[in-house]
Design a protein around this motif. Structure first.
Motif, PDB file in Angstrom:
ATOM      1  N   ILE A  48     -52.331  23.943 -29.149  1.00 40.10           N
ATOM      2  CA  ILE A  48     -52.013  25.382 -29.040  1.00 40.10           C
ATOM      3  C   ILE A  48     -52.302  26.074 -30.376  1.00 40.10           C
ATOM      4  O   ILE A  48     -52.749  27.224 -30.408  1.00 40.10           O
ATOM      5  CB  ILE A  48     -50.537  25.570 -28.610  1.00 40.10           C
ATOM      6  N   LEU A  51     -55.865  26.826 -30.509  1.00 42.89           N
ATOM      7  CA  LEU A  51     -56.127  27.914 -29.548  1.00 42.89           C
ATOM      8  C   LEU A  51     -55.683  29.253 -30.142  1.00 42.89           C
ATOM      9  O   LEU A  51     -56.384  30.268 -30.029  1.00 42.89           O
ATOM     10  CB  LEU A  51     -55.328  27.623 -28.273  1.00 42.89           C
ATOM     11  N   LEU A  55     -57.796  32.608 -30.847  1.00 50.82           N
ATOM     12  CA  LEU A  55     -57.412  33.914 -30.294  1.00 50.82           C
ATOM     13  C   LEU A  55     -57.215  34.941 -31.412  1.00 50.82           C
ATOM     14  O   LEU A  55     -57.541  36.115 -31.234  1.00 50.82           O
ATOM     15  CB  LEU A  55     -56.144  33.779 -29.450  1.00 50.82           C
ATOM     16  N   LEU A  58     -60.599  36.056 -32.375  1.00 51.91           N
ATOM     17  CA  LEU A  58     -61.114  36.931 -31.298  1.00 51.91           C
ATOM     18  C   LEU A  58     -60.527  38.330 -31.452  1.00 51.91           C
ATOM     19  O   LEU A  58     -61.232  39.338 -31.346  1.00 51.91           O
ATOM     20  CB  LEU A  58     -60.682  36.339 -29.948  1.00 51.91           C
ATOM     21  N   SER A  59     -59.224  38.386 -31.731  1.00 50.31           N
ATOM     22  CA  SER A  59     -58.582  39.695 -31.855  1.00 50.31           C
ATOM     23  C   SER A  59     -59.026  40.397 -33.143  1.00 50.31           C
ATOM     24  O   SER A  59     -59.108  41.612 -33.195  1.00 50.31           O
ATOM     25  CB  SER A  59     -57.069  39.569 -31.813  1.00 50.31           C
ATOM     26  N   SER A  68     -49.530  42.857 -33.189  1.00 43.58           N
ATOM     27  CA  SER A  68     -49.401  42.828 -31.718  1.00 43.58           C
ATOM     28  C   SER A  68     -49.611  41.415 -31.199  1.00 43.58           C
ATOM     29  O   SER A  68     -48.847  40.925 -30.362  1.00 43.58           O
ATOM     30  CB  SER A  68     -50.424  43.757 -31.057  1.00 43.58           C
ATOM     31  N   ILE A  69     -50.666  40.749 -31.706  1.00 43.71           N
ATOM     32  CA  ILE A  69     -50.971  39.392 -31.233  1.00 43.71           C
ATOM     33  C   ILE A  69     -49.861  38.426 -31.625  1.00 43.71           C
ATOM     34  O   ILE A  69     -49.443  37.574 -30.831  1.00 43.71           O
ATOM     35  CB  ILE A  69     -52.330  38.927 -31.799  1.00 43.71           C
ATOM     36  N   ILE A  71     -46.726  39.058 -32.111  1.00 47.16           N
ATOM     37  CA  ILE A  71     -45.520  39.312 -31.300  1.00 47.16           C
ATOM     38  C   ILE A  71     -45.652  38.608 -29.948  1.00 47.16           C
ATOM     39  O   ILE A  71     -44.713  37.972 -29.452  1.00 47.16           O
ATOM     40  CB  ILE A  71     -45.285  40.832 -31.117  1.00 47.16           C
ATOM     41  N   VAL A  72     -46.828  38.734 -29.345  1.00 48.17           N
ATOM     42  CA  VAL A  72     -47.030  38.095 -28.029  1.00 48.17           C
ATOM     43  C   VAL A  72     -46.952  36.577 -28.172  1.00 48.17           C
ATOM     44  O   VAL A  72     -46.326  35.889 -27.349  1.00 48.17           O
ATOM     45  CB  VAL A  72     -48.380  38.528 -27.399  1.00 48.17           C
ATOM     46  N   LEU A  73     -47.554  36.050 -29.234  1.00 44.46           N
ATOM     47  CA  LEU A  73     -47.507  34.588 -29.460  1.00 44.46           C
ATOM     48  C   LEU A  73     -46.073  34.113 -29.649  1.00 44.46           C
ATOM     49  O   LEU A  73     -45.660  33.088 -29.109  1.00 44.46           O
ATOM     50  CB  LEU A  73     -48.331  34.226 -30.701  1.00 44.46           C
ATOM     51  N   THR A  75     -43.360  35.545 -28.532  1.00 46.35           N
ATOM     52  CA  THR A  75     -42.642  35.651 -27.247  1.00 46.35           C
ATOM     53  C   THR A  75     -42.961  34.450 -26.378  1.00 46.35           C
ATOM     54  O   THR A  75     -42.054  33.870 -25.747  1.00 46.35           O
ATOM     55  CB  THR A  75     -43.050  36.940 -26.519  1.00 46.35           C
ATOM     56  N   VAL A  76     -44.225  34.071 -26.341  1.00 41.87           N
ATOM     57  CA  VAL A  76     -44.625  32.900 -25.538  1.00 41.87           C
ATOM     58  C   VAL A  76     -43.961  31.647 -26.083  1.00 41.87           C
ATOM     59  O   VAL A  76     -43.416  30.823 -25.325  1.00 41.87           O
ATOM     60  CB  VAL A  76     -46.170  32.745 -25.540  1.00 41.87           C
ATOM     61  N   GLY A  79     -40.305  31.592 -25.184  1.00 33.99           N
ATOM     62  CA  GLY A  79     -40.174  31.291 -23.750  1.00 33.99           C
ATOM     63  C   GLY A  79     -40.347  29.812 -23.469  1.00 33.99           C
ATOM     64  O   GLY A  79     -39.576  29.213 -22.698  1.00 33.99           O
ATOM     65  N   ILE A  80     -41.353  29.211 -24.096  1.00 31.78           N
ATOM     66  CA  ILE A  80     -41.615  27.775 -23.877  1.00 31.78           C
ATOM     67  C   ILE A  80     -40.442  26.945 -24.371  1.00 31.78           C
ATOM     68  O   ILE A  80     -39.931  26.047 -23.658  1.00 31.78           O
ATOM     69  CB  ILE A  80     -42.921  27.348 -24.589  1.00 31.78           C
ATOM     70  N   LYS A  83     -37.337  27.415 -22.159  1.00 32.55           N
ATOM     71  CA  LYS A  83     -37.509  26.780 -20.841  1.00 32.55           C
ATOM     72  C   LYS A  83     -37.297  25.268 -20.928  1.00 32.55           C
ATOM     73  O   LYS A  83     -36.591  24.674 -20.103  1.00 32.55           O
ATOM     74  CB  LYS A  83     -38.927  27.106 -20.343  1.00 32.55           C
TER      75      LYS A  83
END
Lengths: 128, 367
Positions: A48, A51, A55, A58-59, A68-69, A71-73, A75-76, A79-80, A83
């Protein structure tokens, strides 16, 4: 490919061993499964990580802000982690602890995404 | 005999010194100047300047199309680059959200990774959305200012070519509907487009079916308003034109026959000469009309390319996001494409109203 097969094999073998040990010593079985999960997660993290680097590049090419990127990373990632932790609690038969972990994960995800949500709400407010 | 020779010689010398050359080409320029051709050239927006093209050059269709094609080619590269950057941003976010999707299957716990993805896409698209709205407002303002200079001149040319009543009727209708369109666009359609963006963001973030329906209703309202205005204008101008053009054609024919029968010898020649002058003004009217259409096309072409490329690229990104990320990320990307389509539709409707006004004035039939 080879290390992926090894990780999957490790997870499978530890699950089977866990089943075998569970009758006599459920807490050792639990620890065995948690240890195997951590090992597989460590393997996943290296993949990851590569990856995520791709990413990010890429951004950068797209001219997207790193904030922004990231923050999303985050959050993911939260979450992982939440879980997996809640599923470990459920496997141990403690649903209450699992629900608490899930609630914490949700709250942490929302907290991390807060700056992004504030920016979007400000933008919507300026439009209206 | 000598006196007669002297008289003939004197007449020949005087004829050589006192004849004046006929310059048919100057009449066209004088006619154009009288009709206000300079005002039209001055009113051409900066974004639509076509390599010093004049009104009289407009009848050369090959050069006209070549100028428009060059402009489109230049704008296409920029549009595709800008669209590709936006698509890369969406693809990056969708790919990150796909990691969360592996952990949170559909119908399971709330997928906060998807929520963050939706908000990230909204935030990344906001700057593009604002710049496109601003571009659309500038383009429509330029087109309306140019049409205010073009249409009176075109109506005057149509009137001078014999279509007195129909040109007045069509010009009045064009001016009325142009004002209605400007008012409706700035007071109703643009606020609806803003509302569509805001409601789409909230609907995708929260996953509310009610907000989805509100967004759908707003899209339909925008489409309906633009369609109704364009259709009402087309029908009104067509119907009023049928009646008034018949009257104009009859008036021109009656005038020609009265002139040719009232004046015994030269009546027919005067009538034919008048017909030639009307035909010349008709050619000028066509040149003004083609020039107007060309300028409107040149004004619209760049925003059309930007918005069209943005729409197609976001649609493609939405399809990609549906495969890798969740439904909400894909829906957010699709909603942004719909907003771009609404802006494109608004510019297109304005251009269509002006095109139809120009074409109806150019095609006024005077007999």
């Amino acid at each position: 490919m080879e290390f992926l097969l090894k990780a999957m094999l490790l997870a499978g073998v530890s699950s089977v061993l866990g089943l075998a040990i569970k009758k006599n010593s459920p807490e050792i079985a639990m620890l065995l499964v948690i240890a195997a999960s951590c090992a597989v997660l460590a393997a996943a993290a290296s993949v990851i990580g590569r990856l995520a680097d791709f990413l990010r590049s890429l951004s950068d090419t797209a001219g997207v802000s790193a904030q922004s990127i990231s923050i999303v990373l985050k959050t993911v990632g939260i979450g992982i982690a939440a879980k997996i932790a809640s599923d470990v609690c459920r496997d141990a038969g403690h649903s209450a602890a699992a629900a608490s972990v899930e609630l914490l994960g949700s709250a942490a995800s929302l907290y991390v995404a807060l700056p992004l949500m504030q920016a979007v709400l400000k933008m919507i407010g300026s439009l209206i | 005999m000598k006196n007669a020779l002297r008289i003939i010689l004197a007449a020949l010398v005087l004829t050589a010194f006192f004849t004046v050359a006929a310059h048919a080409g100057e009449i066209e320029n004088e006619q154009l100047e009288t009709l206000g051709g300079d005002m039209i050239s001055d009113a051409v927006p900066d974004s639509a300047q076509l390599d010093g093209m004049e009104i009289t050059d407009a009848l050369d269709s090959e050069n006209t199309f070549r100028s428009l094609f060059e402009r489109a080619k230049g704008g296409l590269t920029d549009a595709l680059l800008a669209g590709a950057k936006s698509a890369l941003a969406v693809v990056s976010v969708a790919a990150i959200c796909s990691l969360g999707g592996a952990i949170f299957p559909d119908g399971g716990e709330i997928n906060y990774a998807e929520l963050a993805g939706v908000i990230a896409i909204a935030s990344l698209s906001a700057a593009g959305f604002k710049s496109y709205i601003s571009e659309a407002q500038t383009v429509m303002s330029d087109m309306n200012a140019f049409s205010k200079a073009l249409l009176p001149t075109l109506a005057a040319a149509a009137s001078a070519s014999g279509a007195v009543t129909s040109s007045a009727v069509k010009f009045a209708a064009s001016a009325l509907f142009a004002d209605i369109f400007i008012t409706v666009t700035s007071d109703i359609v643009m606020p609806l487009i803003y509302a569509l963006f805001a409601v789409s963001v909230c609907s995708c973030a929260v996953g509310s079916a009610a907000l989805d329906k509100v967004a759908g209703a707003i899209k339909k309202a925008i489409k309906l308003i633009l369609t109704v205005i364009a259709l009402a204008f087309t029908v009104y101008v067509s119907l009023s034109g049928i009646v008034s053009e018949t009257a104009d054609a009859a008036a021109v024919k009656v005038t020609k026959s009265v002139v040719s029968s009232a004046l015994p010898v030269v009546g027919g020649m005067i009538s034919d000469a008048a017909g030639a002058v009307l035909a010349g003004i008709s050619t000028l009217k066509s040149a003004i009309g083609i020039f107007g259409v060309t300028v409107i096309c040149a004004t619209c072409i760049t925003p059309f390319l930007h918005l069209g490329a943005g729409f197609l690229i976001y649609k493609a990104a939405a399809m990609f996001a549906e495969c890798v990320a969740g439904a909400r990320v894909s829906k957010m990307t699709d909603a942004i494409a719909s907003v771009y389509a609404a802006i494109l539709g608004t510019i297109g409707a304005d251009a269509i109203v002006i095109f139809f006004a120009i074409i109806s004035l150019v095609r006024t039939v005077s007999g």
